[in-house]
Design a protein around this motif. Structure first.
Motif, PDB file in Angstrom:
ATOM      1  N   GLY A 201       0.718  -1.275  -0.103  1.00 43.24           N
ATOM      2  CA  GLY A 201       0.157   0.120  -0.113  1.00 43.24           C
ATOM      3  C   GLY A 201       0.842   1.241   0.047  1.00 43.24           C
ATOM      4  N   GLY A 202       0.489   2.121   0.587  1.00 43.55           N
ATOM      5  CA  GLY A 202       1.100   3.629   0.671  1.00 43.55           C
ATOM      6  C   GLY A 202       0.909   4.228   1.958  1.00 43.55           C
ATOM      7  N   VAL A 203       1.712   5.150   2.218  1.00 41.71           N
ATOM      8  CA  VAL A 203       1.784   6.231   3.359  1.00 41.71           C
ATOM      9  C   VAL A 203       2.307   7.575   2.797  1.00 41.71           C
ATOM     10  N   ALA A 204       1.563   8.651   3.099  1.00 45.51           N
ATOM     11  CA  ALA A 204       1.342  10.081   2.337  1.00 45.51           C
ATOM     12  C   ALA A 204       1.551  10.913   3.444  1.00 45.51           C
ATOM     13  N   VAL A 205       2.107  11.910   2.956  1.00 44.13           N
ATOM     14  CA  VAL A 205       2.358  13.345   3.903  1.00 44.13           C
ATOM     15  C   VAL A 205       1.966  14.374   3.051  1.00 44.13           C
ATOM     16  N   SER A 206       0.966  15.396   3.422  1.00 47.60           N
ATOM     17  CA  SER A 206       0.543  16.456   2.734  1.00 47.60           C
ATOM     18  C   SER A 206       1.009  17.551   3.575  1.00 47.60           C
ATOM     19  N   VAL A 207       1.727  18.487   2.932  1.00 48.61           N
ATOM     20  CA  VAL A 207       1.953  19.808   3.781  1.00 48.61           C
ATOM     21  C   VAL A 207       1.810  21.072   2.848  1.00 48.61           C
ATOM     22  N   THR A 208       1.280  22.158   3.609  1.00 50.38           N
ATOM     23  CA  THR A 208       1.587  23.532   2.861  1.00 50.38           C
ATOM     24  C   THR A 208       2.802  23.978   3.357  1.00 50.38           C
ATOM     25  N   PHE A 209       3.759  24.284   2.281  1.00 51.81           N
ATOM     26  CA  PHE A 209       4.976  24.905   2.768  1.00 51.81           C
ATOM     27  C   PHE A 209       4.880  26.216   2.037  1.00 51.81           C
ATOM     28  N   ASN A 210       5.199  27.379   2.744  1.00 51.13           N
ATOM     29  CA  ASN A 210       4.690  28.745   2.303  1.00 51.13           C
ATOM     30  C   ASN A 210       3.298  28.909   1.757  1.00 51.13           C
ATOM     31  N   ASP A 211       3.341  29.054   0.359  1.00 45.46           N
ATOM     32  CA  ASP A 211       1.956  28.987  -0.363  1.00 45.46           C
ATOM     33  C   ASP A 211       1.708  27.947  -1.319  1.00 45.46           C
ATOM     34  N   ALA A 212       2.620  26.952  -1.195  1.00 42.83           N
ATOM     35  CA  ALA A 212       2.236  25.662  -2.065  1.00 42.83           C
ATOM     36  C   ALA A 212       1.866  24.519  -1.217  1.00 42.83           C
TER      37      ALA A 212
END
Length: 739
Positions: A201-212
């Motif tokens: 399967g998969g593991v994931a990370v979502s981040v907002t870095f500055n405005d992206a």
């Protein structure tokens, strides 16, 4: 008039559906949305005016009539710039092996310039049936510490987050100075396969870095040469099911500006006639038959993703400990299983390679470095643009108070333990039309601190212009300096309690109260000597309520003559440490050793297993055990002891201590004298170190505790004639037994 009536009706309808607002401070959910300008009332063809009731939070927002955000969006080109950041992606299938023998610097420190963000992915971290059956999800601290040690030496890094599902783990590190630029961070896991246990399967990370918005995915897809369709389906399942749902809303993988998908994708190289035994350096011929590239060309998988040129040997399958391809009876064909792909604008790959020198697994580690153009506000330009927009509502600025939006007002640390650093992040944002200055108030009058000693806040103050936000990090560490005060503040091990309440102050605005809550797992560290001698089972089997009751017991009757935990440490040190040179040092260089927490668990469970440390860490654990209670071991008569001039006088005072304290002190002195007699311990260092710990706390300011007095007293016990010391000690012990 008719138009105004319709607007009022719409406001009334929306009022019941709008989240509560307390004194103009919207607590949750966080929305960087300029609420103060979210509704306008049309007056003339070329004029707009804000409703003051909406600006001060007394009226609900009117959706659909705002123009301010639309105008900002149209003018993004006037204040948005793109700054380049180095992102280092690394993936390795470790085949269930330990990290202890690997030189990870060869894998993680290959670039000349230090990366800004590290994205480190592991597969097959744990191959045990238990990990698969119970879908193990706890990050692996040993691997993460090993990662931290191997990161680029020209920069300082902090772990941002870590997410794990069975054998897959994804850890993100950022440069310390850049962590506040991460204003949002979410994790997600997706198990695939027949029963979705998580071994694939998969593991994931979502981040907002500055405005992206950035997304990092670590996946382990189906194995075996013929399972191309299963691998494609695994990718589709992860892509479909991996939805980040946080305070900023729902977001899929594809709804990010930059995506980095790495891992053991398990795509193989189909058999190539004539090349079975000659794969070295023949990349071009091999890659013509690479299943992943063929499937991507057919648009069956990873549509829109890119991959750099592969100019390294296949990364699988090797005989462990060698650079030789599989020589087992299966003779698996080599393959580029381990890959790094990306998607998004403004990404330039700087390197893409494997590390042949690491031979611990049947896979070779792979890394790739990228220069990524991250969408960023130019604050000076942004300020000018938003000021130009604000001209239409300038007269309302003086009527509105600064407001700050807080992502959450209860920070939950879950379960905490002695000597374990834990951190939690939350975001604060300025959604009002005025600049906001904030700071955490000093609420502890005695030491003028903003929080209790076991907490720390970063940053403690700051300023936010309209539409900007910042990440706040709260750290928790209950160590030997504060564990007694912390544990005594709590009353229960069964329900979460408040560790502290922080006050986030907004200049010229309203304060926000933030509760820090969690559960404490009791430990022998921090408990009084008398309480430890009243226990009849390991500390790990007690709840806090029971220990509090034991602490209330008065009298001289104890279940044991000295704490078992103290005896276990002394016994181990006597057998292995009295001939260890420099065991006790004023530098306390083993205070941060990872073994201290293993020793803690060993003591708290009265374990029969082998001691989990070494003489040096055992010595540090002994010092922690002695200095962690509320009162030092000799505190009841410390002042009198410092005024004595002979050993006999001092020993007479020792007899007045409670039996456990007396026995602990005498046994400690006998043990230390043994090491000093063997000339392995420096008597002056021993006297200085134990004199302070046994007689005073670091925070004590008491007459008679001048520098040198504690050391001289300890020298009297450690340097006196052994015959005199033994005779007096035997007399004390004999008298104690008679009583």
């Amino acid at each position: 008039m008719q138009h105004r009536k319709v607007v009022q009706q719409q406001q009334q309808q929306l009022r019941s559906a709008t989240p509560g607002v307390d004194n103009g401070i919207v607590i949750s959910p966080i929305e960087i949305s300029f609420k103060w300008l979210s509704a306008y009332q049309k007056q003339e063809a070329d004029m707009t005016a804000i409703d003051r009731g909406i600006a001060d939070g007394t009226k609900p927002l009117k959706r659909g009539e705002t123009k301010f955000q639309d105008e900002l969006k149209k003018r993004e080109k006037d204040f948005i710039i793109y700054k380049n950041y180095r992102i280092y992606c690394a993936t390795w299938n470790v085949n269930g092996q330990s990290c202890q023998t690997s030189d990870l610097d060869l894998w993680l420190s290959t670039s000349e310039e230090p990366p800004d963000i590290y994205v480190i992915a592991l597969q097959e971290l744990d191959l045990s049936a238990r990990a698969i059956t119970f879908s193990e999800s706890n990050p692996h601290p040993v691997w993460n510490r090993k990662f931290m040690e191997a990161l680029h030496k020209k920069a300082s890094y902090e772990q941002l987050t870590c997410v794990r599902l069975v054998g897959m783990m994804l850890t993100i590190f950022v440069r310390k100075e850049l962590r506040p630029s991460v204003v949002r961070c979410s994790t997600q896991t997706v198990g695939t396969g027949i029963i979705s246990l998580g071994n694939k399967g998969g593991v994931a990370v979502s981040v907002t870095f500055n405005d992206a918005n950035l997304c990092f995915v670590n996946s382990h897809l189906a194995a075996h040469m013929h399972e191309v369709t299963a691998r494609n389906q695994g990718y589709e399942a992860i892509n479909k099911k991996c939805i980040f749902n946080d305070s900023s809303g729902r977001r899929s993988i594809s709804q990010h500006d930059h995506i980095f998908w790495i891992g053991d994708l398990n795509y193989r190289i189909s058999e190539i006639p004539g090349l079975r035994h000659d794969y070295s350096k023949n990349y071009k011929a091999l890659l013509q038959f690479d299943q992943l590239l063929m499937e991507m060309r057919k648009l069956n998988v990873f549509h829109g993703y890119m991959e750099g040129d592969i100019k390294f040997n296949p990364t699988y399958k090797y005989d462990v400990g060698t650079d030789n391809f599989d020589s087992s009876e299966k003779l698996r064909a080599p393959a580029y299983c381990d890959r790094v792909l990306w998607k998004g604008e403004g990404i330039e790959q700087l390197s893409y390679n494997s590390v042949m020198e690491i031979r611990q697994s049947d896979h070779k580690p792979v890394y790739a470095e990228f220069l990524t153009a991250i969408k960023t506000k130019d604050l000076k330009l942004f300020k000018r643009v938003h000021e130009e927009t604000l001209k239409r509502v300038d007269k309302y600025e003086n009527d509105n108070q600064p407001q700050i939006t807080v992502e959450k007002t209860e920070i939950d640390f879950d379960e905490v333990s002695f000597n374990e650093l834990i951190f939690r992040d939350f975001t604060v944002a300025n959604n009002c039309h005025l600049p906001v200055e904030f700071s955490f108030k000093q609420t502890h009058e005695n030491d003028k601190k903003i929080c209790e000693r076991w907490l720390d806040v970063e940053p403690k103050s700051g300023s936010l212009i309209t539409g900007s936000s910042i990440s706040i990090r709260i750290k928790f560490l209950a160590n030997s300096d504060n564990i007694a005060a912390f544990s005594q503040k709590l009353k229960s091990s069964k329900k979460k309690e408040i560790f502290d309440i922080l006050v986030l102050h907004v200049k010229d605005g309203h304060d926000v109260f933030i509760s820090i809550v969690g559960l404490y797992r009791p430990s022998c560290f921090g408990l009084s000597v008398e309480t430890l001698c009243q226990t009849s089972r390991p500390i790990c089997e007690y709840v806090l309520e029971e220990l509090n009751e034991l602490a209330k017991i008065d009298g001289d009757k104890f279940k044991v003559s000295m704490p078992r935990e103290f005896f276990l440490l002394i016994d181990y040190l006597y057998k292995s440490g009295t001939k260890t040179e420099g065991l006790f040092s004023l530098s306390r260089k083993y205070a941060n050793s990872e073994q201290i927490n293993l020793i803690r668990d060993w003591l708290d469970s009265w374990s029969n297993e082998e001691f989990p440390g070494n003489p040096y860490t055992a010595a540090e654990a002994l010092l922690c055990l002695l200095e962690s209670p509320k009162e030092p071991l000799l505190k009841p008569c410390a002042g009198q002891l410092l005024r004595t001039t002979t050993l006999e006088e001092a020993m007479d005072l020792i007899t007045r201590l409670s039996p456990p304290r007396r026995n602990m002190f005498l046994h400690l002195c006998l043990f230390l004298r043994e090491g000093i007699g063997n000339k392995y311990y420096n008597i002056d260092e021993i006297a200085t170190l134990f004199g302070d710990i046994l007689l005073k706390k670091k925070s004590d300011v008491v007459e008679g505790f001048q520098d040198g007095r504690c050391r001289l007293l300890m020298l009297r016990f450690l340097h006196s004639d052994l015959g005199i010391f033994t005779r007096i000690t035997n007399t004390i012990i004999s008298d104690s037994e008679d009583k």
